[in-house]
Motif scaffolding. Sequence first.
Motif, mmCIF file in Angstrom:
data_model
loop_
_atom_site.group_PDB
_atom_site.id
_atom_site.type_symbol
_atom_site.label_atom_id
_atom_site.label_comp_id
_atom_site.label_asym_id
_atom_site.label_seq_id
_atom_site.Cartn_x
_atom_site.Cartn_y
_atom_site.Cartn_z
ATOM 1 N N ALA A 22 11.428 -37.429 18.535
ATOM 2 C CA ALA A 22 11.302 -38.504 19.527
ATOM 3 C C ALA A 22 10.411 -39.626 19.006
ATOM 4 O O ALA A 22 10.695 -40.814 19.200
ATOM 5 N N ILE A 23 9.329 -39.254 18.324
ATOM 6 C CA ILE A 23 8.416 -40.257 17.750
ATOM 7 C C ILE A 23 9.137 -41.041 16.649
ATOM 8 O O ILE A 23 9.073 -42.265 16.594
ATOM 9 N N LEU A 24 9.821 -40.324 15.772
ATOM 10 C CA LEU A 24 10.523 -40.979 14.663
ATOM 11 C C LEU A 24 11.626 -41.921 15.177
ATOM 12 O O LEU A 24 11.896 -42.952 14.561
ATOM 13 N N ALA A 25 12.219 -41.585 16.307
ATOM 14 C CA ALA A 25 13.276 -42.427 16.873
ATOM 15 C C ALA A 25 12.726 -43.789 17.295
ATOM 16 O O ALA A 25 13.453 -44.776 17.317
ATOM 17 N N ARG A 26 11.430 -43.845 17.611
ATOM 18 C CA ARG A 26 10.790 -45.108 18.015
ATOM 19 C C ARG A 26 10.328 -45.917 16.811
ATOM 20 O O ARG A 26 9.962 -47.077 16.946
ATOM 21 N N GLN A 27 10.278 -45.284 15.663
ATOM 22 C CA GLN A 27 9.742 -45.950 14.474
ATOM 23 C C GLN A 27 10.871 -46.410 13.554
ATOM 24 O O GLN A 27 11.889 -45.740 13.420
ATOM 25 N N LEU A 28 10.641 -47.560 12.942
ATOM 26 C CA LEU A 28 11.581 -48.070 11.956
ATOM 27 C C LEU A 28 11.687 -47.042 10.826
ATOM 28 O O LEU A 28 10.680 -46.475 10.424
ATOM 29 N N PRO A 29 12.883 -46.777 10.302
ATOM 30 C CA PRO A 29 13.001 -45.798 9.213
ATOM 31 C C PRO A 29 12.132 -46.172 8.007
ATOM 32 O O PRO A 29 11.958 -47.354 7.697
ATOM 33 N N ASP A 30 11.617 -45.151 7.338
ATOM 34 C CA ASP A 30 10.722 -45.348 6.196
ATOM 35 C C ASP A 30 11.366 -46.239 5.128
ATOM 36 O O ASP A 30 10.712 -47.132 4.584
ATOM 37 N N ALA A 31 12.638 -46.024 4.855
ATOM 38 C CA ALA A 31 13.314 -46.814 3.810
ATOM 39 C C ALA A 31 13.304 -48.302 4.158
ATOM 40 O O ALA A 31 13.109 -49.160 3.283
ATOM 41 N N GLU A 32 13.485 -48.614 5.441
ATOM 42 C CA GLU A 32 13.483 -50.014 5.861
ATOM 43 C C GLU A 32 12.073 -50.602 5.763
ATOM 44 O O GLU A 32 11.888 -51.752 5.354
ATOM 45 N N LYS A 33 11.078 -49.806 6.134
ATOM 46 C CA LYS A 33 9.687 -50.278 6.001
ATOM 47 C C LYS A 33 9.374 -50.592 4.539
ATOM 48 O O LYS A 33 8.786 -51.630 4.227
ATOM 49 N N ARG A 34 9.759 -49.677 3.656
ATOM 50 C CA ARG A 34 9.494 -49.895 2.224
ATOM 51 C C ARG A 34 10.193 -51.152 1.727
ATOM 52 O O ARG A 34 9.634 -51.918 0.945
ATOM 53 N N ALA A 35 11.420 -51.372 2.193
ATOM 54 C CA ALA A 35 12.187 -52.548 1.752
ATOM 55 C C ALA A 35 11.531 -53.854 2.208
ATOM 56 O O ALA A 35 11.649 -54.880 1.538
ATOM 57 N N ARG A 36 10.833 -53.813 3.336
ATOM 58 C CA ARG A 36 10.215 -55.027 3.888
ATOM 59 C C ARG A 36 8.748 -55.197 3.463
ATOM 60 O O ARG A 36 8.124 -56.200 3.813
ATOM 61 N N ALA A 37 8.220 -54.252 2.713
ATOM 62 C CA ALA A 37 6.805 -54.287 2.324
ATOM 63 C C ALA A 37 6.559 -55.201 1.127
ATOM 64 O O ALA A 37 7.431 -55.389 0.282
ATOM 65 N N ASP A 38 5.338 -55.734 1.056
ATOM 66 C CA ASP A 38 4.890 -56.425 -0.158
ATOM 67 C C ASP A 38 4.396 -55.409 -1.181
ATOM 68 O O ASP A 38 4.532 -55.608 -2.386
ATOM 69 N N PHE A 39 3.807 -54.318 -0.684
ATOM 70 C CA PHE A 39 3.314 -53.229 -1.533
ATOM 71 C C PHE A 39 3.646 -51.899 -0.859
ATOM 72 O O PHE A 39 3.567 -51.800 0.360
ATOM 73 N N VAL A 40 3.986 -50.887 -1.673
ATOM 74 C CA VAL A 40 4.192 -49.534 -1.165
ATOM 75 C C VAL A 40 3.178 -48.626 -1.849
ATOM 76 O O VAL A 40 3.058 -48.642 -3.083
ATOM 77 N N ILE A 41 2.433 -47.870 -1.037
ATOM 78 C CA ILE A 41 1.468 -46.914 -1.591
ATOM 79 C C ILE A 41 2.015 -45.506 -1.356
ATOM 80 O O ILE A 41 2.145 -45.065 -0.214
ATOM 81 N N PRO A 42 2.362 -44.787 -2.439
ATOM 82 C CA PRO A 42 2.903 -43.435 -2.285
ATOM 83 C C PRO A 42 1.782 -42.422 -2.035
ATOM 84 O O PRO A 42 0.712 -42.507 -2.646
ATOM 85 N N THR A 43 2.041 -41.487 -1.107
ATOM 86 C CA THR A 43 1.024 -40.473 -0.798
ATOM 87 C C THR A 43 1.556 -39.054 -0.976
ATOM 88 O O THR A 43 0.950 -38.105 -0.498
ATOM 89 N N GLY A 44 2.679 -38.920 -1.645
ATOM 90 C CA GLY A 44 3.268 -37.597 -1.802
ATOM 91 C C GLY A 44 2.704 -36.795 -2.959
ATOM 92 O O GLY A 44 2.996 -35.608 -3.089
#
Length: 197
Positions: free
Chosen positions: A152-174
């Motif tokens: 339910a929470i994820l359904a309210r959030q923009l998908p991670d791939a789309e966020k990464r595509a719109r970012a100026d910088f991506v910081i990986p935490t995996g």
Amino acid sequence: MIVIGLTGSIGMGKSTVAAMFADRGVPVFDADAAVHQLQGKNGRLVAAIEAMFPGTTGAEGVDRARLGEAVLGDPAALKRLEALVHPAVGEDRAAFLANNKAAPLIVFDIPLLFETGGETKVDKVVVVSAPADVQRQRVLARPGMHAARLDAILARQLPDAEKRARADFVIPTGNSLGETRAAVDAVIACLIGSEGR
């Protein structure tokens, strides 16, 4: 001053990254912490939230689990709550800006940055990201969390791939904390130079 909007979906490690920026002397405004204060004991939104959603507050302020139940799956109720909370957080953010106007770089830690149009109010967007299986494992390990609630929470959030595509910088935490810290340092160096640290 350069204003960073720091965001990322639930369980991506955003709080850890925000702390890394703070460790480097970058002032960080935590939108979630501001909400907790507004809704906590003697918080200035408690009475208004109780009036809007009866039975969701107590002696310690807003009962977040009860409030979550009252708005989850009800877009109209969620919109009413956001119309109350977002302007109050905006006031706190403006005060934070005024108090840190001499800083060359500041961070706004905003979980729903894209979802609320907040990317238009910052200079650069930094997205914190981890693989989906790592994210799920982290979130489901939290007390009171279950798969349906996470979905339910994820359904309210923009998908991670789309966020990464719109970012100026991506910081990986995996991977390791050292790699994440190096990515934070690289963002700071890119924006204000290594002398800014």
